[in-house]
Motif scaffolding. Structure first.
Motif, short mmCIF file in Angstrom:
data_model
loop_
_atom_site.label_atom_id
_atom_site.label_comp_id
_atom_site.label_asym_id
_atom_site.label_seq_id
_atom_site.Cartn_x
_atom_site.Cartn_y
_atom_site.Cartn_z
N PHE A 33 0.83 -1.21 0.00
CA PHE A 33 0.00 0.00 0.00
C PHE A 33 0.86 1.26 0.00
O PHE A 33 0.63 2.19 -0.78
N SER A 34 1.87 1.29 0.85
CA SER A 34 2.72 2.48 0.92
C SER A 34 3.56 2.64 -0.34
O SER A 34 3.80 3.76 -0.79
N LEU A 36 2.62 1.73 -3.35
CA LEU A 36 1.72 2.22 -4.39
C LEU A 36 1.46 3.71 -4.22
O LEU A 36 1.41 4.44 -5.21
N LEU A 37 1.32 4.16 -2.99
CA LEU A 37 1.09 5.58 -2.76
C LEU A 37 2.32 6.42 -3.13
O LEU A 37 2.18 7.59 -3.47
N ALA A 121 -4.82 -4.31 -0.58
CA ALA A 121 -4.03 -3.09 -0.36
C ALA A 121 -3.76 -2.36 -1.67
O ALA A 121 -3.84 -1.12 -1.73
N GLY A 125 -5.16 1.26 -2.54
CA GLY A 125 -4.23 2.31 -2.95
C GLY A 125 -4.60 2.89 -4.30
O GLY A 125 -4.43 4.09 -4.54
N LYS A 129 -5.18 6.77 -4.96
CA LYS A 129 -4.32 7.44 -5.94
C LYS A 129 -4.55 6.80 -7.31
O LYS A 129 -3.82 5.91 -7.72
#
Length: 151
Positions: A33-34, A36-37, A121, A125, A129
């Motif tokens: 998730f992080s 992808l962000l 996730a 994400g 975004k």
């Protein structure tokens, strides 16, 4: 054997093994998730799922198996606990086999959770975004087959 196995499953409810079984797949999902962000361009589903499966296979699964075996055997490492277990009217091999079956089942459940949590996730994400959302086809059966072979 079924009686000993049901006792081992009940013992899991009072141990940290279930906490580990929930947090390890969640950590991989948080990582995906992080990432992808932080991404600026979209990537294929294969890249996201493949990276989650690689983290699981090379890093998290070996650590989790070691930790799970220690946590599952933890209750019997008190004073004279094994003596009590070995005195029960069941074959000794069933005690060890039940522990092994519990660990293997937990690893299989965790492997499925890694796949599901990573997909969730990345999808979440992509909603947050949209310019970095995963693209391409999501081959769920292929990923599941790869994860089953890995486990």
């Amino acid at each position: 054997m079924l009686t000993v196995l049901s006792v081992e499953v009940r013992k899991l409810n009072r141990s940290l093994a279930l906490v580990l079984a929930a947090t390890a797949p969640a950590l991989i999902a948080v990582f995906a998730f992080s990432m992808l962000l932080r991404s600026k361009t979209p990537s294929e589903w294969d890249m996201w799922i493949g990276s989650g499966m690689a983290i699981w296979a090379y890093f998290m699964m070996p650590l989790c198996v070691a930790a799970l075996t220690a946590l599952v055997a933890h209750m019997e490492h008190g004073p004279r606990s094994w003596d009590h277990l070995r005195a029960l009217p069941v074959p000794r091999w069933t005690l060890y086999a039940a522990k092994a079956v519990c660990v293997i089942a937990l690893v299989l459940i965790m492997s499925a959770a890694v796949l599901g949590a990573t997909i969730g996730a990345v999808a979440l994400g992509g909603l947050i975004k949209p310019e970095a959302a995963a693209m391409g086809a999501l081959d769920l059966t292929g990923y599941a087959w790869s994860m089953a072979r890995m486990a």
